[in-house]
Write a protein that holds these residues in place. Structure first.
Motif, PDB file in Angstrom:
ATOM      1  N   ALA A   2       0.811  -1.220   0.000  1.00 32.16           N
ATOM      2  CA  ALA A   2       0.000   0.000   0.000  1.00 32.16           C
ATOM      3  C   ALA A   2       0.840   1.264   0.000  1.00 32.16           C
ATOM      4  O   ALA A   2       0.344   2.339  -0.364  1.00 32.16           O
ATOM      5  N   ALA A   3       2.102   1.157   0.399  1.00 25.89           N
ATOM      6  CA  ALA A   3       2.934   2.356   0.491  1.00 25.89           C
ATOM      7  C   ALA A   3       3.317   2.910  -0.877  1.00 25.89           C
ATOM      8  O   ALA A   3       3.304   4.127  -1.093  1.00 25.89           O
ATOM      9  N   VAL A   4       3.651   2.022  -1.818  1.00 25.36           N
ATOM     10  CA  VAL A   4       4.167   2.479  -3.113  1.00 25.36           C
ATOM     11  C   VAL A   4       3.520   1.752  -4.287  1.00 25.36           C
ATOM     12  O   VAL A   4       2.994   2.374  -5.211  1.00 25.36           O
ATOM     13  N   LEU A   5       3.534   0.420  -4.241  1.00 23.95           N
ATOM     14  CA  LEU A   5       3.149  -0.357  -5.416  1.00 23.95           C
ATOM     15  C   LEU A   5       1.675  -0.194  -5.782  1.00 23.95           C
ATOM     16  O   LEU A   5       1.346   0.000  -6.954  1.00 23.95           O
ATOM     17  N   LEU A   6       0.783  -0.310  -4.812  1.00 25.15           N
ATOM     18  CA  LEU A   6      -0.641  -0.246  -5.131  1.00 25.15           C
ATOM     19  C   LEU A   6      -1.083   1.143  -5.597  1.00 25.15           C
ATOM     20  O   LEU A   6      -1.848   1.241  -6.558  1.00 25.15           O
ATOM     21  N   PRO A   7      -0.630   2.235  -4.957  1.00 28.63           N
ATOM     22  CA  PRO A   7      -0.981   3.547  -5.514  1.00 28.63           C
ATOM     23  C   PRO A   7      -0.515   3.722  -6.954  1.00 28.63           C
ATOM     24  O   PRO A   7      -1.225   4.308  -7.781  1.00 28.63           O
TER      25      PRO A   7
END
Length: 311
Positions: free
Chosen positions: A102-107
């Motif tokens: 959720a920190a980097v990849l999903l956004p």
């Protein structure tokens, strides 16, 4: 009364002529006359007075025209929205995930999918994996992503679950001699300061088990709840940490210190699993289906392999 009748009625009101309305709608004049007659019969109201071959709308017809314009406008808007949703240009996507992706990849993944389409709304919430399983069961989310723990109970009646498995890797400081190794083993790390998740977490237990099997000292100096912050200790040369490829990719994409952390294969292999859950009683939208396909593609690029369904 249906939308076809209202469209015919509106055209007759606009033109003031049955014959002209028929030409505009590409219908026969008898068909238009019949639909107006049927509409009047169903409503029990005469909408037009016919004098000397001409139509004169009664006051009630003016009211029906205003209502028809609103209804037909709404129907057109709904049809256009549904068409945009089919083309993945409109809709809503709701995802709940463990903090790592959720920190980097999903956004980034959500941005790639919905960014060009301003009519798509997306929600991404972050929770611990145990909390995610409970929240996913409420059927309020399109997709839920949690780390896999065989001991964690997931209600198969409420959630469709697929598990993606990755081989864990070792993060070491860029100036560490191990940064030049092809692979890192427990023996290489024995007695060196490590960072790890809390002792109850499955990844911690598996790492400790691997060290004990090799007769190596698993010396944890820094503990944390999530993997990504632990890499800061590595970047400062304070520790090494065994992480999953999702965390590694998140660090690589977000760091402004390239080379401060180097990732190497860890042997023996320690499996890191990710559970992707979909609600059993919430129909999957086209948007959610497309996002899941993109997510599977990302996992495959990072070396993940999807396990066959249990049973």
């Amino acid at each position: 009364m249906d939308l076809r009748q209202l469209r015919v009625f509106r055209e007759v009101m606009r033109t003031g002529s049955i014959s002209q309305a028929a030409r505009n709608l590409d219908r026969t004049q008898p068909a238009v006359s019949h639909m107006i007659a049927r509409l009047e019969e169903e409503l029990g109201v005469t909408l037009f007075e016919r004098r000397r071959g001409r139509l004169y709308a009664v006051p009630e017809a003016q009211y029906l025209l205003r209502e028809s314009e609103e209804l037909l406008g709404r129907a057109t808007a709904v049809r256009q929205t549904m068409q945009r949703m089919k083309a993945l240009e409109a809709g809503e996507l709701s995802v709940i995930s463990m903090p790592g992706p959720a920190a980097v990849l999903l956004p980034a993944l959500i941005g790639e999918l919905v960014g060009p389409h301003p009519e798509i709304k997306a929600t991404l919430l972050t929770r611990s994996s145990d909390a995610i399983v409970q929240l996913a069961g409420t059927q309020q989310f399109d997709l839920a992503i949690a780390d896999h723990d065989p001991a964690r109970r997931i209600n198969a009646d409420l959630l469709h679950t697929e598990t993606h498995v990755f081989d864990s890797i070792c993060a070491v400081p860029g100036d560490d001699p191990l940064a030049r190794a092809e692979a890192v083993t427990p023996g290489d790390l024995s007695g060196l300061p490590m960072a790890a998740l809390y002792p109850e977490h499955l990844s911690h237990r598996l790492a400790r088990r691997a060290f004990e099997a090799a007769g190596a000292d698993f010396s944890v100096r820094f503990f944390g709840q999530f993997f990504l912050p632990l890499l800061s200790y590595v970047a400062h040369g304070l520790a090494r940490v065994i992480v999953d490829p999702l965390t590694a990719e998140s660090w690589i994409r977000s760091t402004n210190r390239p080379g401060a952390v180097v990732f190497r294969r860890f042997r023996p292999e320690i499996a890191f699993g990710v559970d992707v859950m979909r609600p059993a009683y919430r129909p999957e939208s086209l948007l959610a289906h497309s996002f899941l396909a993109h997510l599977r593609g990302l996992f495959a690029e990072l070396g993940g392999r999807q396990e066959p369904p249990a049973g």
